[in-house]
Design a protein around this motif. Structure first.
Motif, PDB file in Angstrom:
ATOM      1  N   MET A  25       0.881  -1.239  -0.200  1.00  0.00           N
ATOM      2  CA  MET A  25      -0.132   0.131   0.177  1.00  0.00           C
ATOM      3  C   MET A  25       0.818   1.246  -0.006  1.00  0.00           C
ATOM      4  O   MET A  25       0.482   2.186  -0.652  1.00  0.00           O
ATOM      5  N   LEU A  26       1.943   1.222   0.842  1.00  0.00           N
ATOM      6  CA  LEU A  26       2.660   2.512   0.846  1.00  0.00           C
ATOM      7  C   LEU A  26       3.731   2.586  -0.441  1.00  0.00           C
ATOM      8  O   LEU A  26       4.007   3.676  -0.868  1.00  0.00           O
ATOM      9  N   PRO A  35      -1.260   7.667   3.203  1.00  0.00           N
ATOM     10  CA  PRO A  35      -0.422   7.913   4.345  1.00  0.00           C
ATOM     11  C   PRO A  35      -0.371   6.591   5.239  1.00  0.00           C
ATOM     12  O   PRO A  35      -1.145   5.700   5.280  1.00  0.00           O
ATOM     13  N   LEU A  36       0.935   6.509   6.154  1.00  0.00           N
ATOM     14  CA  LEU A  36       1.194   5.503   6.846  1.00  0.00           C
ATOM     15  C   LEU A  36       0.087   4.752   7.686  1.00  0.00           C
ATOM     16  O   LEU A  36      -0.398   3.655   7.806  1.00  0.00           O
ATOM     17  N   PRO A  70       5.356   9.890  14.316  1.00  0.00           N
ATOM     18  CA  PRO A  70       5.807  10.416  12.947  1.00  0.00           C
ATOM     19  C   PRO A  70       6.132   9.272  11.972  1.00  0.00           C
ATOM     20  O   PRO A  70       6.699   8.043  12.423  1.00  0.00           O
ATOM     21  N   ALA A  71       5.598   9.405  11.006  1.00  0.00           N
ATOM     22  CA  ALA A  71       5.604   8.205   9.827  1.00  0.00           C
ATOM     23  C   ALA A  71       6.981   7.906   9.398  1.00  0.00           C
ATOM     24  O   ALA A  71       7.142   6.615   9.019  1.00  0.00           O
ATOM     25  N   PRO A  78      -4.503   1.879  15.419  1.00  0.00           N
ATOM     26  CA  PRO A  78      -4.671   2.919  14.514  1.00  0.00           C
ATOM     27  C   PRO A  78      -4.596   4.334  15.201  1.00  0.00           C
ATOM     28  O   PRO A  78      -3.935   4.986  14.619  1.00  0.00           O
ATOM     29  N   PRO A  79      -5.179   4.337  16.269  1.00  0.00           N
ATOM     30  CA  PRO A  79      -4.994   6.048  16.762  1.00  0.00           C
ATOM     31  C   PRO A  79      -3.414   6.236  17.221  1.00  0.00           C
ATOM     32  O   PRO A  79      -3.239   7.144  17.191  1.00  0.00           O
ATOM     33  N   VAL A  80      -3.090   5.053  17.833  1.00  0.00           N
ATOM     34  CA  VAL A  80      -1.394   5.324  18.182  1.00  0.00           C
ATOM     35  C   VAL A  80      -0.511   5.804  16.851  1.00  0.00           C
ATOM     36  O   VAL A  80       0.031   6.478  16.747  1.00  0.00           O
TER      37      VAL A  80
END
Length: 202
Positions: A117-118, A124-125, A180-181, A173-175
């Motif tokens: 996907m990336l 985005p990550l 930072p990606a 997911p929220p973490v």
């Protein structure tokens, strides 16, 4: 088979926590991805029920290592991908193949989907990580149904692992969205290489 049944809880936890965020992205890609995961998970489960899991073990470390390296060099690969004509079929075919692998063996499948996907999408990550959990959750769920009916499942072990997977899917997911990606991508890639080494020598 027990591991696959337990991993269904990751998708449940992620979807329950942040599933609405997926609808804010590319819904067409989401629907196509869910169909690919469903088909791939079904084919993977059928293969596992008909053939021994050991048939895949020699390839697993290499597959995980390739995905981990793709994560580490993801900016370069994404620039290369976006410099060429967009090919959505690469995402569909890649996800289907990974989900076949996920339903069949599973180790490192999440890293493979994340790398895919990336590299071939603009997600985005944090959204890629959420999509990864949902797609893999669907593949695991359809495979798990077959394993529940036709395969041996250690239900106590599956329950213990499922609790941890559910909590991880809920909290993840929220973490990830707040971290930072760049550094996180590198950490995941290095952990993936570590997993590949562990699978190779284990």
């Amino acid at each position: 088979m027990t591991n696959t049944v337990a991993l269904v809880a990751v998708g449940v936890g992620s979807t329950a926590q942040s599933g609405k965020a997926l609808l804010d992205g590319d819904r067409r890609r989401l629907v196509i991805g869910l169909i690919a995961a469903l088909i791939g998970g079904t084919l993977g489960a059928v293969l596992l029920l008909l053939t021994p899991a050991e048939a895949f073990e020699a390839l697993v470390p290499f597959l995980v290592a390739i995905a981990a390296i793709a994560l580490l060099v993801q900016p370069v690969l994404r620039r290369w991908a976006t410099s060429h004509a967009e090919r959505p079929w690469i995402f569909v075919v890649g996800l289907t193949l990974i989900c076949i692998y996920g339903g069949y063996f599973g180790a490192g499948a999440g890293i493979m989907i994340l790398a895919l996907m990336l590299v071939v999408t603009s997600e985005p990550l944090w959204r890629a990580a959420l999509s990864k959990s949902v797609f893999l959750g669907v593949a695991n769920a359809v495979a798990a149904v077959g394993f529940m009916i036709f395969g041996p499942v250690d239900w106590w072990a599956a329950l213990a692992m499922a609790i941890g997977c559910l909590l991880g899917g809920w909290c993840g997911p929220p973490v990830v969205k707040r971290l930072p990606a760049g550094p996180l991508r590198i950490v995941v890639g290095l952990c993936g290489l570590g997993l590949a080494v562990w699978l190779a020598v284990g």
